[in-house]
Design a protein around this motif. Structure first.
Motif, PDB file in Angstrom:
ATOM      1  N   TYR A 188       0.821  -1.203   0.000  1.00  0.00           N
ATOM      2  CA  TYR A 188       0.000   0.000   0.000  1.00  0.00           C
ATOM      3  C   TYR A 188       0.862   1.264   0.000  1.00  0.00           C
ATOM      4  O   TYR A 188       1.584   1.529   0.963  1.00  0.00           O
ATOM      5  CB  TYR A 188      -0.939  -0.006   1.212  1.00  0.00           C
ATOM      6  CG  TYR A 188      -1.774   1.239   1.340  1.00  0.00           C
ATOM      7  CD1 TYR A 188      -2.880   1.438   0.533  1.00  0.00           C
ATOM      8  CD2 TYR A 188      -1.455   2.214   2.272  1.00  0.00           C
ATOM      9  CE1 TYR A 188      -3.646   2.590   0.645  1.00  0.00           C
ATOM     10  CE2 TYR A 188      -2.217   3.370   2.396  1.00  0.00           C
ATOM     11  CZ  TYR A 188      -3.306   3.545   1.576  1.00  0.00           C
ATOM     12  OH  TYR A 188      -4.063   4.688   1.683  1.00  0.00           O
ATOM     13  N   ARG A 189       0.839   1.986  -1.102  1.00  0.00           N
ATOM     14  CA  ARG A 189       1.567   3.248  -1.304  1.00  0.00           C
ATOM     15  C   ARG A 189       3.074   3.146  -0.983  1.00  0.00           C
ATOM     16  O   ARG A 189       3.706   4.135  -0.656  1.00  0.00           O
ATOM     17  CB  ARG A 189       0.918   4.376  -0.516  1.00  0.00           C
ATOM     18  CG  ARG A 189      -0.484   4.714  -1.015  1.00  0.00           C
ATOM     19  CD  ARG A 189      -1.021   5.958  -0.339  1.00  0.00           C
ATOM     20  NE  ARG A 189      -2.344   6.288  -0.812  1.00  0.00           N
ATOM     21  CZ  ARG A 189      -2.612   7.122  -1.821  1.00  0.00           C
ATOM     22  NH1 ARG A 189      -1.647   7.702  -2.478  1.00  0.00           N
ATOM     23  NH2 ARG A 189      -3.860   7.369  -2.170  1.00  0.00           N
ATOM     24  N   SER A 190       3.610   1.948  -1.060  1.00  0.00           N
ATOM     25  CA  SER A 190       5.025   1.725  -0.759  1.00  0.00           C
ATOM     26  C   SER A 190       5.763   1.361  -2.043  1.00  0.00           C
ATOM     27  O   SER A 190       5.373   0.439  -2.749  1.00  0.00           O
ATOM     28  CB  SER A 190       5.172   0.598   0.261  1.00  0.00           C
ATOM     29  OG  SER A 190       6.525   0.272   0.457  1.00  0.00           O
ATOM     30  N   GLY A 191       6.809   2.056  -2.328  1.00  0.00           N
ATOM     31  CA  GLY A 191       7.577   1.828  -3.549  1.00  0.00           C
ATOM     32  C   GLY A 191       7.284   2.928  -4.548  1.00  0.00           C
ATOM     33  O   GLY A 191       7.992   3.916  -4.618  1.00  0.00           O
ATOM     34  N   GLY A 192       6.245   2.765  -5.295  1.00  0.00           N
ATOM     35  CA  GLY A 192       5.809   3.784  -6.230  1.00  0.00           C
ATOM     36  C   GLY A 192       6.864   4.195  -7.241  1.00  0.00           C
ATOM     37  O   GLY A 192       7.036   5.358  -7.526  1.00  0.00           O
ATOM     38  N   LYS A 193       7.562   3.210  -7.800  1.00  0.00           N
ATOM     39  CA  LYS A 193       8.587   3.537  -8.793  1.00  0.00           C
ATOM     40  C   LYS A 193       8.064   3.174 -10.186  1.00  0.00           C
ATOM     41  O   LYS A 193       7.205   2.319 -10.342  1.00  0.00           O
ATOM     42  CB  LYS A 193       9.880   2.800  -8.489  1.00  0.00           C
ATOM     43  CG  LYS A 193       9.750   1.302  -8.410  1.00  0.00           C
ATOM     44  CD  LYS A 193      11.039   0.649  -7.930  1.00  0.00           C
ATOM     45  CE  LYS A 193      10.906  -0.828  -7.779  1.00  0.00           C
ATOM     46  NZ  LYS A 193      10.201  -1.278  -6.608  1.00  0.00           N
ATOM     47  N   GLU A 194       8.586   3.869 -11.193  1.00  0.00           N
ATOM     48  CA  GLU A 194       8.180   3.578 -12.562  1.00  0.00           C
ATOM     49  C   GLU A 194       8.507   2.132 -12.914  1.00  0.00           C
ATOM     50  O   GLU A 194       9.598   1.639 -12.610  1.00  0.00           O
ATOM     51  CB  GLU A 194       8.888   4.509 -13.549  1.00  0.00           C
ATOM     52  CG  GLU A 194       8.379   5.924 -13.514  1.00  0.00           C
ATOM     53  CD  GLU A 194       9.018   6.799 -14.585  1.00  0.00           C
ATOM     54  OE1 GLU A 194       9.931   6.336 -15.305  1.00  0.00           O
ATOM     55  OE2 GLU A 194       8.604   7.968 -14.679  1.00  0.00           O
ATOM     56  N   GLU A 195       7.557   1.462 -13.533  1.00  0.00           N
ATOM     57  CA  GLU A 195       7.783   0.096 -14.009  1.00  0.00           C
ATOM     58  C   GLU A 195       8.636   0.193 -15.274  1.00  0.00           C
ATOM     59  O   GLU A 195       8.189   0.742 -16.289  1.00  0.00           O
ATOM     60  CB  GLU A 195       6.455  -0.592 -14.318  1.00  0.00           C
ATOM     61  CG  GLU A 195       6.584  -1.955 -14.953  1.00  0.00           C
ATOM     62  CD  GLU A 195       7.365  -2.950 -14.121  1.00  0.00           C
ATOM     63  OE1 GLU A 195       8.387  -3.470 -14.630  1.00  0.00           O
ATOM     64  OE2 GLU A 195       6.973  -3.211 -12.966  1.00  0.00           O
ATOM     65  N   PRO A 196       9.890  -0.322 -15.218  1.00  0.00           N
ATOM     66  CA  PRO A 196      10.775  -0.167 -16.383  1.00  0.00           C
ATOM     67  C   PRO A 196      10.436  -1.113 -17.537  1.00  0.00           C
ATOM     68  O   PRO A 196      10.717  -0.801 -18.686  1.00  0.00           O
ATOM     69  CB  PRO A 196      12.160  -0.477 -15.808  1.00  0.00           C
ATOM     70  CG  PRO A 196      11.898  -1.380 -14.657  1.00  0.00           C
ATOM     71  CD  PRO A 196      10.559  -0.959 -14.093  1.00  0.00           C
ATOM     72  N   ASP A 197       9.848  -2.262 -17.233  1.00  0.00           N
ATOM     73  CA  ASP A 197       9.606  -3.284 -18.255  1.00  0.00           C
ATOM     74  C   ASP A 197       8.204  -3.173 -18.832  1.00  0.00           C
ATOM     75  O   ASP A 197       7.406  -4.108 -18.745  1.00  0.00           O
ATOM     76  CB  ASP A 197       9.802  -4.682 -17.657  1.00  0.00           C
ATOM     77  CG  ASP A 197      11.215  -4.894 -17.177  1.00  0.00           C
ATOM     78  OD1 ASP A 197      12.141  -4.389 -17.834  1.00  0.00           O
ATOM     79  OD2 ASP A 197      11.392  -5.549 -16.144  1.00  0.00           O
ATOM     80  N   THR A 198       7.891  -2.038 -19.424  1.00  0.00           N
ATOM     81  CA  THR A 198       6.565  -1.876 -19.996  1.00  0.00           C
ATOM     82  C   THR A 198       6.637  -1.243 -21.372  1.00  0.00           C
ATOM     83  O   THR A 198       7.560  -0.488 -21.678  1.00  0.00           O
ATOM     84  CB  THR A 198       5.655  -1.026 -19.076  1.00  0.00           C
ATOM     85  OG1 THR A 198       4.321  -1.109 -19.545  1.00  0.00           O
ATOM     86  CG2 THR A 198       6.103   0.414 -19.026  1.00  0.00           C
ATOM     87  N   ASP A 199       5.675  -1.609 -22.182  1.00  0.00           N
ATOM     88  CA  ASP A 199       5.530  -0.987 -23.490  1.00  0.00           C
ATOM     89  C   ASP A 199       4.700   0.282 -23.339  1.00  0.00           C
ATOM     90  O   ASP A 199       3.899   0.410 -22.406  1.00  0.00           O
ATOM     91  CB  ASP A 199       4.810  -1.938 -24.451  1.00  0.00           C
ATOM     92  CG  ASP A 199       5.601  -3.209 -24.727  1.00  0.00           C
ATOM     93  OD1 ASP A 199       6.845  -3.183 -24.596  1.00  0.00           O
ATOM     94  OD2 ASP A 199       4.969  -4.230 -25.062  1.00  0.00           O
ATOM     95  N   ILE A 200       4.846   1.198 -24.259  1.00  0.00           N
ATOM     96  CA  ILE A 200       4.038   2.412 -24.262  1.00  0.00           C
ATOM     97  C   ILE A 200       2.594   2.005 -24.564  1.00  0.00           C
ATOM     98  O   ILE A 200       2.337   1.288 -25.538  1.00  0.00           O
ATOM     99  CB  ILE A 200       4.547   3.396 -25.333  1.00  0.00           C
ATOM    100  CG1 ILE A 200       5.977   3.826 -25.025  1.00  0.00           C
ATOM    101  CG2 ILE A 200       3.627   4.605 -25.441  1.00  0.00           C
ATOM    102  CD1 ILE A 200       6.654   4.568 -26.154  1.00  0.00           C
ATOM    103  N   PRO A 201       1.638   2.419 -23.733  1.00  0.00           N
ATOM    104  CA  PRO A 201       0.253   2.061 -24.032  1.00  0.00           C
ATOM    105  C   PRO A 201      -0.249   2.791 -25.280  1.00  0.00           C
ATOM    106  O   PRO A 201       0.196   3.898 -25.589  1.00  0.00           O
ATOM    107  CB  PRO A 201      -0.513   2.512 -22.782  1.00  0.00           C
ATOM    108  CG  PRO A 201       0.368   3.507 -22.121  1.00  0.00           C
ATOM    109  CD  PRO A 201       1.772   3.196 -22.510  1.00  0.00           C
ATOM    110  N   THR A 202      -1.150   2.135 -25.978  1.00  0.00           N
ATOM    111  CA  THR A 202      -1.816   2.764 -27.106  1.00  0.00           C
ATOM    112  C   THR A 202      -3.058   3.454 -26.561  1.00  0.00           C
ATOM    113  O   THR A 202      -3.837   2.839 -25.819  1.00  0.00           O
ATOM    114  CB  THR A 202      -2.230   1.705 -28.144  1.00  0.00           C
ATOM    115  OG1 THR A 202      -1.060   1.000 -28.551  1.00  0.00           O
ATOM    116  CG2 THR A 202      -2.886   2.341 -29.346  1.00  0.00           C
ATOM    117  N   THR A 203      -3.241   4.729 -26.873  1.00  0.00           N
ATOM    118  CA  THR A 203      -4.389   5.465 -26.362  1.00  0.00           C
ATOM    119  C   THR A 203      -5.095   6.188 -27.499  1.00  0.00           C
ATOM    120  O   THR A 203      -4.482   6.554 -28.506  1.00  0.00           O
ATOM    121  CB  THR A 203      -3.975   6.505 -25.299  1.00  0.00           C
ATOM    122  OG1 THR A 203      -3.106   7.462 -25.889  1.00  0.00           O
ATOM    123  CG2 THR A 203      -3.278   5.846 -24.124  1.00  0.00           C
TER     124      THR A 203
END
Length: 168
Positions: A88-103
């Motif tokens: 719960y609200r601990s960490g909050g770092k950018e996930e490096p292993d992700t693709d750019i979402p299509t929006t």
């Protein structure tokens, strides 16, 4: 607000957020929305923090039987970010292993729709369905924020509260 979720076995998650006025006299013109056209196509390629301070659509993905979860933020401008939390609200770092979402974003006087496709497979293991929470922050032209979710289990809106996540 109506949200639709489609989980594909390929690891893709499709989210669609629809806002619509219910009265003939209401419009969505009071919402402060910066579209992708206004900010340029490069917006989709860049991560931004603090998107929740303005109009933003969000999804939270929790690992079943774990405190770990992710938060996806997407603004109508195409700006986005994905954060990983250990608890719960601990960490909050950018996930490096992700693709750019299509929006994509469509808007008229009485309706708007934000569609997001996110590939979870780079960081989500297997085909196990995530616990899921869908939410939105809406900002008016005067800067007032409202917080929308399937439920607010506490006294105040808290999208990170796992009690609001849907369990399959």
């Amino acid at each position: 607000m109506v949200a639709e979720v489609l989980w594909l076995e390929t690891g893709l998650l499709e989210l669609t957020f629809n806002l619509q006025t219910n009265l003939d006299t209401e419009t969505l013109q009071d919402l402060k929305i910066t579209s992708a056209d206004a900010s340029g196509s490069e917006a989709r390629e860049k991560r931004h923090d603090n998107l929740w301070k303005h109009t933003c659509f969000e999804a939270f993905f929790g690992k079943p039987d774990s405190e770990q979860y992710w938060e996806l933020n997407v603004a109508p401008s195409g700006h986005w970010n994905l954060y990983q939390f250990d608890a719960y609200r601990s960490g909050g770092k950018e996930e490096p292993d992700t693709d750019i979402p299509t929006t994509s974003w469509k808007q008229s006087d009485r309706k708007c729709c934000c569609s997001i496709t996110l590939n979870l497979s780079p960081w989500w293991e297997g085909l196990q369905l995530p616990e899921l929470a869908i939410s939105a922050v809406l900002e008016t032209q005067t800067g007032r924020l409202s917080y929308w979710a399937l439920q607010h289990p506490g006294d105040k809106p808290d999208f990170h509260d796992r009690r609001s996540f849907l369990k399959w």
